[in-house]
Design a protein around this motif. Sequence first.
Motif, PDB file in Angstrom:
ATOM      1  N   THR A  48       5.233  32.292  67.716  1.00 32.44           N
ATOM      2  CA  THR A  48       5.452  33.428  67.175  1.00 32.44           C
ATOM      3  C   THR A  48       4.743  33.536  65.991  1.00 32.44           C
ATOM      4  N   TYR A  75       8.206  38.365  54.263  1.00 34.17           N
ATOM      5  CA  TYR A  75       8.782  38.000  55.534  1.00 34.17           C
ATOM      6  C   TYR A  75       8.856  36.795  55.950  1.00 34.17           C
ATOM      7  N   ALA A 106       4.125  36.418  54.396  1.00 31.26           N
ATOM      8  CA  ALA A 106       5.214  35.987  55.299  1.00 31.26           C
ATOM      9  C   ALA A 106       5.124  34.382  55.240  1.00 31.26           C
ATOM     10  N   ASN A 124       9.438  34.246  59.185  1.00 25.62           N
ATOM     11  CA  ASN A 124       9.187  34.288  60.516  1.00 25.62           C
ATOM     12  C   ASN A 124       8.732  35.626  61.202  1.00 25.62           C
ATOM     13  N   ASP A 125       8.100  36.302  60.416  1.00 27.00           N
ATOM     14  CA  ASP A 125       7.559  37.639  60.963  1.00 27.00           C
ATOM     15  C   ASP A 125       6.391  38.234  60.323  1.00 27.00           C
ATOM     16  N   LYS A 126       5.431  38.844  61.161  1.00 22.85           N
ATOM     17  CA  LYS A 126       4.197  39.402  60.187  1.00 22.85           C
ATOM     18  C   LYS A 126       4.526  40.292  59.139  1.00 22.85           C
ATOM     19  N   ALA A 151       2.162  36.903  65.138  1.00 22.96           N
ATOM     20  CA  ALA A 151       2.439  37.745  63.843  1.00 22.96           C
ATOM     21  C   ALA A 151       0.827  37.529  63.118  1.00 22.96           C
TER      22      ALA A 151
END
Length: 541
Positions: free
Chosen positions: A309, A482, A458, A484-486, A313
């Motif tokens: 992940t 953010y 992030a 665990n996200d872009k 991202a």
Amino acid sequence: MNGIYQVRKPKNEPVRTYEAGSLDRHLLEEALEELKNDFLDIPLIIGGKEIRTGSTKACILPHDHQTSIGHYHQAGQEEVAMAIEAALEAKASWEKMPFQHKASIFLKAAELLSTTWRYKMNAATMLVQSKNPHQAEIDVVCELIDFFKFNVHFMENILRDQALSTKETWNRVEYTGLDGFIYAVSPFNFTSIGGNLACAPALCGNVVLWKPASTAVYSNYMIMKLLEEAGMPKGVINFVPGPSQSITDAVLDHPEFSGFHYTGSTSVFSNIWLEIAKKLPTYRSYPRIVGETGGKNFVFAHHSADIDTLVVALVRGAFEYQGQKCSAAARTYIPESIWPQVKDKLLKMTSQLTYGPIDDFKHFVNAVIDKRSFDRIKGYIEKAQTSSDSELLFGGSCDDKVGYFVEPTIIQSFTPDSATMVQEIFGPVLTVYVYKDEDFIQTLNLCESSSPYALTGAIFAKDRDVLLTMENHLKKAAGNLYINDKPTGAVVGQQPFGGSRASGTNDKAGSKQNLMRWINTRVVKENFSSPTTYEYPFMSE
């Protein structure tokens, strides 16, 4: 008849996918062909009238810079004066128009954009700003629809926000636009931002001069035509493309200037703020200044991060729309223990990206906006290639023979303060700094302090205590954080957008907070039990 009207609670516009064989794909391709084959003569729009000055500039396709699909007429100081006069003339009737009628214009514009205007607006943005179908769809269609609908919803909430009253008094709060007019200056990278910079103040009862970026005049003009069809009264928003300096000088010299709504570079915003400050004695009121500027946005990984992940991202965050997002991932901090795995996956995934013209839908990456941007990005890459502090891991190819194409590029910096780690590049360039696992806290502090910007960031980790530590250390390093996200893809109503420090005033586009900046508030107290003597009880013997 009077009534208390309730706006339907908005939902975010669903994103269409334009997969092969779909009706959406077919209609979008038709719109692209239609616009490519129709040369557009774009006028100024002042007081609802089309003005052609004869001083024109071409609307160039960044991915095919020998091709022009239109030209636009440029405003001079005379036209700016006309626009200010037209705006102020429209102001009285626009302020008096009840909220429900203002709201109806923007709600109708949202409906038109969702239906009959969808493909044309997408095609316009794809062509002149070199966006693929997904990037255009999430920008000019979905985000602009959301701005229109959610701003109406937020404005209704503001109007319902009333002061407390007592048995003897009724306290009422009235909301109006600011004195004078608003100056909106919009960037090239998001068509929807242009629409919101002009329309958010207008919804609040203000009149606006809108100067779009020279490379986005084509798509921004389409928004003006959309608003006309939706019933926007003449003179409320006046469209004045042209040379930034001369238009801004004329605007700032006017005593009725009352607000500046801006998205663009930090240096330009700072210089205009200084000019406003110098001219304060000439203005009728203190101008409201709202700006979203630059970013050097980070992705910070802990050794417990999920590698797959994290890599997705990084690729999406850094290379979608050629890294030309204010929120794009530009620097990343990776712990030494997971770097070999991250590196392998990152280089493999990036090598699968193709770049080319927007009408070949297989491409993930398209062209950067113009020659100046191309040269600046190329310059950063070339300096990194010759620097002992950096190593080019992937990409670096720059080719402007047909279009302004920059290959997705990954640089490893051996120092945390190299140029590509701390300076805004605004292109498809990601710089990696690998830190020792035991230096986790020290590197968090470096991430927080090494850039003047504070827009997005992030953090990646599986350990909840670690996430909390990262969040606390980076509390002021990003206006939008953010987990665990872009660090890209803010959605109106879900993640109000903006940052502080050198990234702007953090007035959160897509929120009630932003609208409040464009409002004057009056409190009216009505007394039902007025005193009949000047004396107070303590005065009696």
